[in-house]
Design a protein around this motif. Structure first.
Motif, PDB file in Angstrom:
ATOM      1  N   THR A 193      36.488  37.464  39.825  1.00 24.69           N
ATOM      2  CA  THR A 193      36.200  36.265  40.593  1.00 24.69           C
ATOM      3  C   THR A 193      34.968  35.548  40.043  1.00 24.69           C
ATOM      4  O   THR A 193      34.983  34.327  39.839  1.00 24.69           O
ATOM      5  N   VAL A 252      41.660  35.747  43.602  1.00 26.35           N
ATOM      6  CA  VAL A 252      40.681  35.168  42.670  1.00 26.35           C
ATOM      7  C   VAL A 252      40.819  33.646  42.647  1.00 26.35           C
ATOM      8  O   VAL A 252      39.826  32.924  42.721  1.00 26.35           O
ATOM      9  N   LYS A 268      39.550  32.119  45.973  1.00 29.08           N
ATOM     10  CA  LYS A 268      38.088  32.227  46.068  1.00 29.08           C
ATOM     11  C   LYS A 268      37.395  31.294  45.082  1.00 29.08           C
ATOM     12  O   LYS A 268      36.201  31.023  45.221  1.00 29.08           O
ATOM     13  N   SER A 269      38.124  30.815  44.100  1.00 29.95           N
ATOM     14  CA  SER A 269      37.570  29.930  43.074  1.00 29.95           C
ATOM     15  C   SER A 269      37.906  28.461  43.316  1.00 29.95           C
ATOM     16  O   SER A 269      37.745  27.625  42.430  1.00 29.95           O
TER      17      SER A 269
END
Length: 178
Positions: free
Chosen positions: A112, A145, A148-149
């Motif tokens: 992440t 990932v 969260k990005s």
């Protein structure tokens, strides 16, 4: 490219000189990569194959049609991940982002951190207006990932990818705008 640093990790371009550590990372993770990284797996079966693959990558990098990077653990000097820009469309400009982590580094938050930093770099350095990625429903790690990005689900393309085993699966498309 200036190397990107975070914690005790570094993201840098993959080069032909990385033959042995790159081959070792792929070899360690081959069973995990076989179904969805078919190009990588099929073109890196031997050290000689991998050398040819890296030479091809260097040419594609020069032409700016494919840009591969590695994530390096600076404490161990070991490759622990891979990031790439593919399906680059300089007219829009946009690119697909791919990634995988070494099994030993998975689940520790490194992916992440690396992915966020890399995407921010791609927007700033290459002036992309959009980054996107494709994954399958069962790849919950990459989906987390991406989310969260700052990536959002743009849709599901049904029966869009054929795995190495011959199964045709749906792909979830994620996108992030600059």
């Amino acid at each position: 490219m200036t190397d990107l640093h975070f914690a005790h990790y570094r993201i840098r371009p993959l080069t032909p000189a990385d033959l042995h550590p790159y081959f070792e990372m792929v070899e360690r993770n081959r069973p995990r990569l076989e179904q969805f990284f078919t190009g990588t797996v099929s073109r890196t079966r031997t050290l000689a194959d991998t050398q040819d693959f890296l030479a091809d990558i260097a040419e594609r990098r020069q032409a700016k049609t494919y840009l591969p990077f590695v994530i390096l653990d600076e404490a161990t000097n070991r490759f622990i991940g891979f990031l790439d820009l593919k399906n680059i469309d300089w007219n829009i400009p946009k690119s697909e982002v791919g990634c995988y982590m070494d099994a030993d580094a998975a689940g520790q938050g490194v992916a992440t951190q690396a992915f966020r930093l890399f995407c921010d770099y791609c927007f700033a350095e290459f002036k992309f207006q959009k980054l996107f990625l494709r994954t399958h429903e069962s790849n919950t790690a990459v989906r987390r990932v991406a989310e969260k990005s700052g990536f959002e689900v743009e849709g599901v393309i049904r029966r869009d990818y054929k795995t190495t085993a011959g199964e045709v699966v749906d792909l979830i498309y994620y996108g992030r705008l600059n």
